[in-house]
Motif scaffolding. Sequence first.
Motif, mmCIF file in Angstrom:
data_model
loop_
_atom_site.group_PDB
_atom_site.id
_atom_site.type_symbol
_atom_site.label_atom_id
_atom_site.label_comp_id
_atom_site.label_asym_id
_atom_site.label_seq_id
_atom_site.Cartn_x
_atom_site.Cartn_y
_atom_site.Cartn_z
ATOM 1 N N GLY A 207 0.769 -1.229 0.000
ATOM 2 C CA GLY A 207 0.000 0.000 0.000
ATOM 3 C C GLY A 207 0.797 1.273 0.000
ATOM 4 O O GLY A 207 0.270 2.343 0.298
ATOM 5 N N VAL A 208 2.088 1.200 -0.350
ATOM 6 C CA VAL A 208 2.912 2.413 -0.360
ATOM 7 C C VAL A 208 3.362 2.779 -1.779
ATOM 8 O O VAL A 208 4.275 3.590 -1.948
ATOM 9 N N PHE B 104 6.071 4.320 4.661
ATOM 10 C CA PHE B 104 5.449 5.496 5.262
ATOM 11 C C PHE B 104 5.844 5.491 6.731
ATOM 12 O O PHE B 104 5.812 4.442 7.386
ATOM 13 N N PRO B 105 6.254 6.630 7.291
ATOM 14 C CA PRO B 105 6.800 6.627 8.658
ATOM 15 C C PRO B 105 5.741 6.454 9.753
ATOM 16 O O PRO B 105 5.634 7.274 10.663
ATOM 17 N N THR C 169 6.288 7.530 0.994
ATOM 18 C CA THR C 169 5.030 7.727 0.277
ATOM 19 C C THR C 169 3.917 6.989 1.009
ATOM 20 O O THR C 169 4.187 5.966 1.652
ATOM 21 N N PRO C 170 2.669 7.464 0.918
ATOM 22 C CA PRO C 170 2.251 8.737 0.320
ATOM 23 C C PRO C 170 2.253 9.845 1.365
ATOM 24 O O PRO C 170 1.745 9.669 2.456
ATOM 25 N N PHE D 45 10.492 12.077 -1.508
ATOM 26 C CA PHE D 45 9.143 12.094 -0.950
ATOM 27 C C PHE D 45 8.122 12.234 -2.083
ATOM 28 O O PHE D 45 8.306 13.035 -3.000
ATOM 29 N N ILE D 46 7.068 11.466 -1.993
ATOM 30 C CA ILE D 46 6.005 11.526 -2.996
ATOM 31 C C ILE D 46 4.695 11.846 -2.299
ATOM 32 O O ILE D 46 4.241 11.097 -1.422
ATOM 33 N N SER D 47 4.097 12.942 -2.683
ATOM 34 C CA SER D 47 2.822 13.348 -2.104
ATOM 35 C C SER D 47 1.689 12.506 -2.661
ATOM 36 O O SER D 47 1.754 12.001 -3.794
ATOM 37 N N TYR D 48 0.645 12.384 -1.875
ATOM 38 C CA TYR D 48 -0.509 11.611 -2.313
ATOM 39 C C TYR D 48 -1.190 12.325 -3.470
ATOM 40 O O TYR D 48 -1.463 13.529 -3.416
ATOM 41 N N ALA D 49 -1.455 11.573 -4.535
ATOM 42 C CA ALA D 49 -2.122 12.126 -5.712
ATOM 43 C C ALA D 49 -3.153 11.118 -6.199
ATOM 44 O O ALA D 49 -2.785 10.038 -6.679
#
Length: 873
Positions: free
Chosen positions: A132-133, A285-286, A324-325, A369-373
Amino acid sequence: METERLDHAAEVKRLVIENARRHRMDDAEVYVTYSSYGGLRIRVVHPALAPHSENDRREKLLSGIDVEIAELLTPEEKEWYGPPFSEYDIPIPAWADVLERSESSEALRFASDLDADIGSPVIITFYSLRGGVGRTTALASTARILAARGRRVLCIDMDFEAPGLPYLFGLSEPTSDTGTVPLLLSLEQGESPDIRDHVVRARGADELYCLPAGRLDVDYAQRLRLIDPESWYRDSPNPLHALLDLAKESSLAPDIVLIDSRTGISAISAPLLFDVSDLAVICFFPHTQAEAGTELLVRSMLSAKTRRSSDTYNISPEPRFLVTPIPPGPSAQQVRDKALTWIDSWLSSVDDRRSAEVGNLQGDELTHFISYAPEVAFRDQVALTSTTHEVYGPIADWLEQLLPQSNQSSIVESVSKSDILNQLDFSTGTAEHQESFFEDFVKTKMSVQAMDPRYPLVIGRKGTGKTAVFRWLFEKAESRPIPVVAPNAFRDRAPWSLGARGFSAVERRLGARNADWQTFWTCYTALAAALSLASENITPADSPFDLTLQDLTSKGSRLDELDIVEAISKMIEDSEAALKASRWLRQMDDILKTEKFLLFDGLDTGFGNDGESRKRREEAVTGLFTFLTEIESRLSKLAFKVLLRVDIWQQLRFENKSHLYGRSIQLLWRDQSDYFKTILKQAVRSEAFKRALGAAGISSDVDQWQEPEVFRAWNLLVGERMKGGKTTFTRNWVWNRLADGQGDHGPRALSQLFHAAVDWEVREEVRSPYDRSYIRPRALVPSLESVSTEAVQSLHEEFPELDGLIHALETVGRTPLDPSEISGVDPEATGELDLALEVGLLAVHEGTVEEVRRYRVPDLYRHALGMSRRGQA
């Protein structure tokens, strides 16, 4: 630990051979390795064992040896057991074994640390502990970008329990007999399949190929049960190695192989991460649930040894992190900070295993880092769009930089490297002492504006080039300027220029006569103008004071500060001194035929560095600007040019300060191309390097270079890419590490870096020749230490009030750090935190300037302070 295991295995093999010879089996086949459970596994094959029972065989061959698994066989029995297992020279890359070895003390080296390029294909595994990442989406998007850049890319789906990579490329189901699983089983049986029968070319891509896991049916499930990755390392040949070799040797010949790995602690993910991968992209995801597992994974990777290891080097898989995300909104920065804190903590544990030549690992350089889109998350297929390039392009950059570099050796060989190294001479001093200053001076848009009369104020941080502007104007301006206050190096040509003792004496005289600093500057500037004009044989206007200029000018270079202090004392005895001096200055302005600058430099340290001197400086400089704003509009030929450190300017409070808004220039090196010209212009003083530029088709007129020429010349001088760690472009590595806490850069630090790098390269070239650039990128890493030492020493000299804080930072010994850690060492040091932020010693790591939760010390200072990078949860 691994060395001990290998030594033990070798000793056991020696004992088995001795036992065999004792029983007249000199030509016995002997194999020794470790099993997946950590114990030894032995095989001995010889015809003489035929008449003996199992116990007899063990008694003869294993005397004095403790072993769990022993295959003591005749040649006929060997046929039933199959081919001999591989005597693998490192322990089996299984999770249990690797996790057990997660604490290593051996030197940590990556394939990218080597001066030589690694052979193609580069193997990259995309892995996540949890699903799921966006791992598979990241792989497919990166593959699309690399293929669009002309790279030949092979993607292998090894997420056997949940395969799905082909669908992101819009490919249909493979046939039942094709895919990674059938191919591995075929290789395990010793067959010779053609990998091209299993690979599908992605539609709409030039050189993008996909090897699916297989067709999801009953046969696939049955085949999957036969996959036993640990057994691959006990038998020969190893089907995983054979598969990658097939790809390499086929007409596909990929530049890069991207492997989509199963999540979690699966049997297949271990050899992918710990053996075959040159680099692993760890997606996470942290969330607290992921911290312990991901940390253990990273530590295990950094203790593993890949297939690229050799007799010369042990090579570990290189970690990169894809976080991510990232959620939208204000929590995004908190997520980034948390992830970097974790990563820095994991990486800092191996600082002592990294040599000075390759440098420590830094989380911010190894993380994307990849933002949620939603448009990406819910897309069925990966398309090559502008969003794809923007979001996943940095990952493609990581991987592309691992590929073999363009071969520049023919250019390097065209001009003797030793000649160039002998001729390269980079200045380490300040602008006032630089012998080749005018040859090296780089005219930029910023410097041109700084010399424009329309801008009376030039501000900048220490080392950004204020004195370079002064020297250029003082020695090169068409109309000789008037240096009212000059740095020490120029005071022989401006003997009326005051220093710390002179300003201290002036302050006493002003107090005795109830005069202010504005009056002083009016009188002093008029006097300096009169003396300067007289030295040019320009007759100044008659003095309205009881002064005999001839007496002063006749002293020439023997004129000293006391003469000037006494002259000004006479001037301020007049109750109308300011008015008369102002008129005198305007009269001299009227007689001039051309414009002249009134130059004021050396104010930063010219008053001294103790607390009393700094207070005097603040009051005096405030008076200077009060004088300037009142008189400049009444002068037509004389133009002010005050060069001042930015932190001093920010602290000043005076009426009409706003009148200088829009009329000042701040010296900021924000353009890499301009910044690197300062070092390349010094390099072209070498005739040998000029010839090398000519061989590369680059002119030696640095001022005319556009960005492409700058970077081509830079790559020739010091190489395109760093080795190790980030495997980044050298220009980005230098740019990031020479920045202070405010993100500013100084040309002096760049010169110091290259001066040290040349010395290092000269020594290293004797031991290990290098022909891709005249200075190998690796030379920059140890050279940074000397730059950092100079930077901290400069802070001590110019900002002695920071000494307590600097000592506290040295004592804490790590960054980022909390304010409480500083106060725990020295409570008074916290009083200088604002100044430390202003001068760039510190930067805000978490929080805001108004409410700092954690500070960060930039690399420019961190090395000399002996601070490691240790994250805190």
